[in-house]
Design a protein around this motif. Structure first.
Motif, PDB file in Angstrom:
ATOM      1  N   TYR A 149      49.434  66.896  99.589  1.00 20.17           N
ATOM      2  CA  TYR A 149      49.100  65.732  98.785  1.00 20.17           C
ATOM      3  C   TYR A 149      50.344  64.855  98.654  1.00 20.17           C
ATOM      4  CZ  TYR A 149      44.428  67.244  97.439  1.00 20.17           C
ATOM      5  OH  TYR A 149      43.102  67.583  97.458  1.00 20.17           O
ATOM      6  N   ALA A 150      50.126  63.581  98.394  1.00 20.97           N
ATOM      7  CA  ALA A 150      51.254  62.637  98.304  1.00 20.97           C
ATOM      8  C   ALA A 150      52.081  62.905  97.052  1.00 20.97           C
ATOM      9  CB  ALA A 150      50.736  61.203  98.303  1.00 20.97           C
ATOM     10  N   SER A 151      53.341  62.559  97.136  1.00 18.22           N
ATOM     11  CA  SER A 151      54.244  62.685  95.995  1.00 18.22           C
ATOM     12  C   SER A 151      53.901  61.638  94.941  1.00 18.22           C
ATOM     13  CB  SER A 151      55.685  62.478  96.463  1.00 18.22           C
ATOM     14  OG  SER A 151      55.857  61.121  96.894  1.00 18.22           O
ATOM     15  N   ASN A 152      54.605  61.711  93.820  1.00 19.44           N
ATOM     16  CA  ASN A 152      54.562  60.589  92.889  1.00 19.44           C
ATOM     17  C   ASN A 152      55.146  59.366  93.582  1.00 19.44           C
ATOM     18  OD1 ASN A 152      53.489  62.194  90.817  1.00 19.44           O
ATOM     19  ND2 ASN A 152      55.529  62.871  90.186  1.00 19.44           N
ATOM     20  N   SER A 153      54.915  58.199  93.020  1.00 25.21           N
ATOM     21  CA  SER A 153      55.384  56.971  93.658  1.00 25.21           C
ATOM     22  C   SER A 153      56.656  56.455  92.998  1.00 25.21           C
ATOM     23  CB  SER A 153      54.299  55.882  93.602  1.00 25.21           C
ATOM     24  OG  SER A 153      53.979  55.569  92.270  1.00 25.21           O
ATOM     25  N   VAL A 154      57.444  55.735  93.779  1.00 29.09           N
ATOM     26  CA  VAL A 154      58.604  55.005  93.270  1.00 29.09           C
ATOM     27  C   VAL A 154      58.389  53.534  93.605  1.00 29.09           C
ATOM     28  CG1 VAL A 154      60.240  56.916  93.414  1.00 29.09           C
ATOM     29  CG2 VAL A 154      59.893  55.447  95.396  1.00 29.09           C
ATOM     30  N   GLU A 155      58.909  52.656  92.768  1.00 27.71           N
ATOM     31  CA  GLU A 155      58.712  51.220  92.967  1.00 27.71           C
ATOM     32  C   GLU A 155      60.017  50.573  93.416  1.00 27.71           C
ATOM     33  OE1 GLU A 155      56.917  47.283  90.659  1.00 27.71           O
ATOM     34  OE2 GLU A 155      57.495  49.069  89.513  1.00 27.71           O
ATOM     35  N   LEU A 156      59.947  49.872  94.527  1.00 24.85           N
ATOM     36  CA  LEU A 156      61.084  49.101  95.022  1.00 24.85           C
ATOM     37  C   LEU A 156      60.942  47.675  94.515  1.00 24.85           C
ATOM     38  CD1 LEU A 156      63.600  48.734  96.761  1.00 24.85           C
ATOM     39  CD2 LEU A 156      62.117  48.417  98.744  1.00 24.85           C
ATOM     40  N   VAL A 157      61.857  47.272  93.645  1.00 25.36           N
ATOM     41  CA  VAL A 157      61.844  45.944  93.037  1.00 25.36           C
ATOM     42  C   VAL A 157      62.958  45.120  93.667  1.00 25.36           C
ATOM     43  CG1 VAL A 157      62.008  44.634  90.882  1.00 25.36           C
ATOM     44  CG2 VAL A 157      60.979  46.909  90.876  1.00 25.36           C
ATOM     45  N   VAL A 158      62.603  43.948  94.185  1.00 21.68           N
ATOM     46  CA  VAL A 158      63.565  43.066  94.838  1.00 21.68           C
ATOM     47  C   VAL A 158      63.818  41.877  93.929  1.00 21.68           C
ATOM     48  CG1 VAL A 158      64.071  41.711  96.893  1.00 21.68           C
ATOM     49  CG2 VAL A 158      62.703  43.790  97.081  1.00 21.68           C
ATOM     50  N   ALA A 159      65.067  41.584  93.652  1.00 22.96           N
ATOM     51  CA  ALA A 159      65.421  40.518  92.716  1.00 22.96           C
ATOM     52  C   ALA A 159      65.223  39.152  93.350  1.00 22.96           C
ATOM     53  CB  ALA A 159      66.892  40.664  92.281  1.00 22.96           C
ATOM     54  N   GLY A 160      64.737  38.221  92.511  1.00 25.07           N
ATOM     55  CA  GLY A 160      64.722  36.808  92.882  1.00 25.07           C
ATOM     56  C   GLY A 160      63.667  36.431  93.879  1.00 25.07           C
ATOM     57  N   GLY A 161      63.065  35.221  93.650  1.00 26.77           N
ATOM     58  CA  GLY A 161      62.168  34.622  94.612  1.00 26.77           C
ATOM     59  C   GLY A 161      60.877  35.365  94.832  1.00 26.77           C
ATOM     60  N   THR A 162      60.404  36.134  93.843  1.00 31.51           N
ATOM     61  CA  THR A 162      59.176  36.885  94.013  1.00 31.51           C
ATOM     62  C   THR A 162      58.046  36.223  93.268  1.00 31.51           C
ATOM     63  OG1 THR A 162      59.728  38.263  92.108  1.00 31.51           O
ATOM     64  CG2 THR A 162      60.407  39.051  94.275  1.00 31.51           C
ATOM     65  N   ASP A 163      56.838  36.573  93.647  1.00 29.16           N
ATOM     66  CA  ASP A 163      55.634  36.071  92.991  1.00 29.16           C
ATOM     67  C   ASP A 163      55.378  36.924  91.764  1.00 29.16           C
ATOM     68  OD1 ASP A 163      53.178  35.242  92.181  1.00 29.16           O
ATOM     69  OD2 ASP A 163      52.171  35.533  94.104  1.00 29.16           O
ATOM     70  N   PRO A 164      55.376  36.347  90.536  1.00 25.89           N
ATOM     71  CA  PRO A 164      55.230  37.162  89.330  1.00 25.89           C
ATOM     72  C   PRO A 164      53.898  37.860  89.228  1.00 25.89           C
ATOM     73  CG  PRO A 164      55.112  34.808  88.811  1.00 25.89           C
ATOM     74  CD  PRO A 164      55.539  34.926  90.237  1.00 25.89           C
ATOM     75  N   THR A 165      52.902  37.505  90.047  1.00 31.32           N
ATOM     76  CA  THR A 165      51.600  38.162  89.999  1.00 31.32           C
ATOM     77  C   THR A 165      51.554  39.385  90.888  1.00 31.32           C
ATOM     78  OG1 THR A 165      50.695  36.826  91.801  1.00 31.32           O
ATOM     79  CG2 THR A 165      50.482  35.947  89.575  1.00 31.32           C
ATOM     80  N   GLN A 166      52.595  39.619  91.710  1.00 36.53           N
ATOM     81  CA  GLN A 166      52.593  40.733  92.633  1.00 36.53           C
ATOM     82  C   GLN A 166      53.349  41.908  92.038  1.00 36.53           C
ATOM     83  OE1 GLN A 166      50.954  40.844  95.472  1.00 36.53           O
ATOM     84  NE2 GLN A 166      50.161  38.779  95.124  1.00 36.53           N
ATOM     85  N   PRO A 167      52.999  43.165  92.463  1.00 37.42           N
ATOM     86  CA  PRO A 167      53.738  44.332  91.973  1.00 37.42           C
ATOM     87  C   PRO A 167      55.194  44.244  92.372  1.00 37.42           C
ATOM     88  CG  PRO A 167      51.699  44.970  93.099  1.00 37.42           C
ATOM     89  CD  PRO A 167      51.893  43.502  93.342  1.00 37.42           C
ATOM     90  N   GLY A 168      56.054  44.627  91.428  1.00 36.84           N
ATOM     91  CA  GLY A 168      57.481  44.628  91.713  1.00 36.84           C
ATOM     92  C   GLY A 168      58.137  43.281  91.549  1.00 36.84           C
ATOM     93  N   ALA A 169      57.409  42.283  91.049  1.00 36.62           N
ATOM     94  CA  ALA A 169      57.982  40.953  90.911  1.00 36.62           C
ATOM     95  C   ALA A 169      58.913  40.907  89.715  1.00 36.62           C
ATOM     96  CB  ALA A 169      56.874  39.915  90.746  1.00 36.62           C
ATOM     97  N   VAL A 170      59.943  40.111  89.817  1.00 38.81           N
ATOM     98  CA  VAL A 170      60.908  39.911  88.743  1.00 38.81           C
ATOM     99  C   VAL A 170      60.823  38.471  88.291  1.00 38.81           C
ATOM    100  CG1 VAL A 170      63.333  39.974  88.127  1.00 38.81           C
ATOM    101  CG2 VAL A 170      62.427  41.651  89.720  1.00 38.81           C
ATOM    102  N   PRO A 171      60.624  38.215  86.975  1.00 36.13           N
ATOM    103  CA  PRO A 171      60.519  36.828  86.519  1.00 36.13           C
ATOM    104  C   PRO A 171      61.766  36.040  86.862  1.00 36.13           C
ATOM    105  CG  PRO A 171      59.881  38.367  84.783  1.00 36.13           C
ATOM    106  CD  PRO A 171      60.487  39.179  85.874  1.00 36.13           C
TER     107      PRO A 171
END
Length: 221
Positions: A149-171
């Motif tokens: 079975y799959a492991s727990n998940s980790v989230e890769l958050v990229v700073a700047g220039g992201t869409d705030p409606t998408q997962p991992g977005a930074v305002p």
């Protein structure tokens, strides 16, 4: 038509169909069903004129007896665009192949055959396309169609220039207000209020002056 399902040289009982498709189903999925499948067909009236086999599909069976792997992300927190990120998957066996999954990504999943019980997936020059949730699983080298079975998940958050409606977005940071360029009026709320008050005073004075003019007797100096 008569359809035949093939699994790595093994033929399942054929299924006759009055249409253009047939279904092969199993009510009890077990690890022996894992494998690569393809199908072919022929007319019931011409049993020796068989189509070429279809493209293969893989059936991977998850085995709950296999311990789930663990996953970690480095660096943690928000990753700057252009930096490198590493996702590490750790299991309890050495004879396995690790697979990295990204939620919502339909592209082929990355895999790695590590020398030990862990694998590192390096993501160079992180960009917006890499943000999201990642998990990993592993398959036995001796049984490539049996998976943990799959492991727990980790989230890769990229700073700047992201869409705030998408997962991992930074305002995006709030930009401070700047003064109007020199030589142009700055119509702030305070200036507008003062201008309005001045216009009202001028209007009242004009009304008083008009009333005084009309109330003077005719011929008066």
């Amino acid at each position: 038509m008569r359809f035949v399902l093939n699994k790595e040289g093994r033929h399942f009982p054929p299924v006759d169909s009055d249409g253009f498709e047939a279904e092969f189903s199993s009510s009890n999925v077990h690890r022996d069903l894992g494998g690569s499948y393809s199908c072919s067909y022929h007319s019931r009236s011409e049993p020796f004129a068989v189509s070429y086999p279809s493209d293969p599909v893989e059936l991977v069976v998850r085995d709950p007896s296999l311990p789930r792997p663990s996953i970690s992300l480095s660096p943690t927190g928000v990753t700057a665009p252009g930096a490198d990120a590493t996702i590490r998957c750790q299991g309890q066996r050495q004879d396995v192949r690790f697979f990295l999954h990204k939620a919502g990504d339909l592209n082929p999943q990355r895999h790695m055959d590590p020398a030990g019980a862990g694998a590192e997936f390096r993501i160079p020059s992180v960009g917006r396309q890499h943000r999201g949730n990642y998990s990993c699983s592993y398959r036995l080298q001796t049984e490539p169609f049996v998976s943990s079975y799959a492991s727990n998940s980790v989230e890769l958050v990229v700073a700047g220039g992201t869409d705030p409606t998408q997962p991992g977005a930074v305002p995006a940071p709030t930009r401070p207000s700047t003064a109007a360029p020199s030589g142009h009026p700055d119509f702030t709320h305070g200036n507008i209020a003062r201008l309005g008050l001045g216009a009202a005073v001028l209007l009242v004075l004009g009304l008083i002056l008009a009333k005084a003019c009309y109330s003077r007797p005719r011929g008066a100096p």
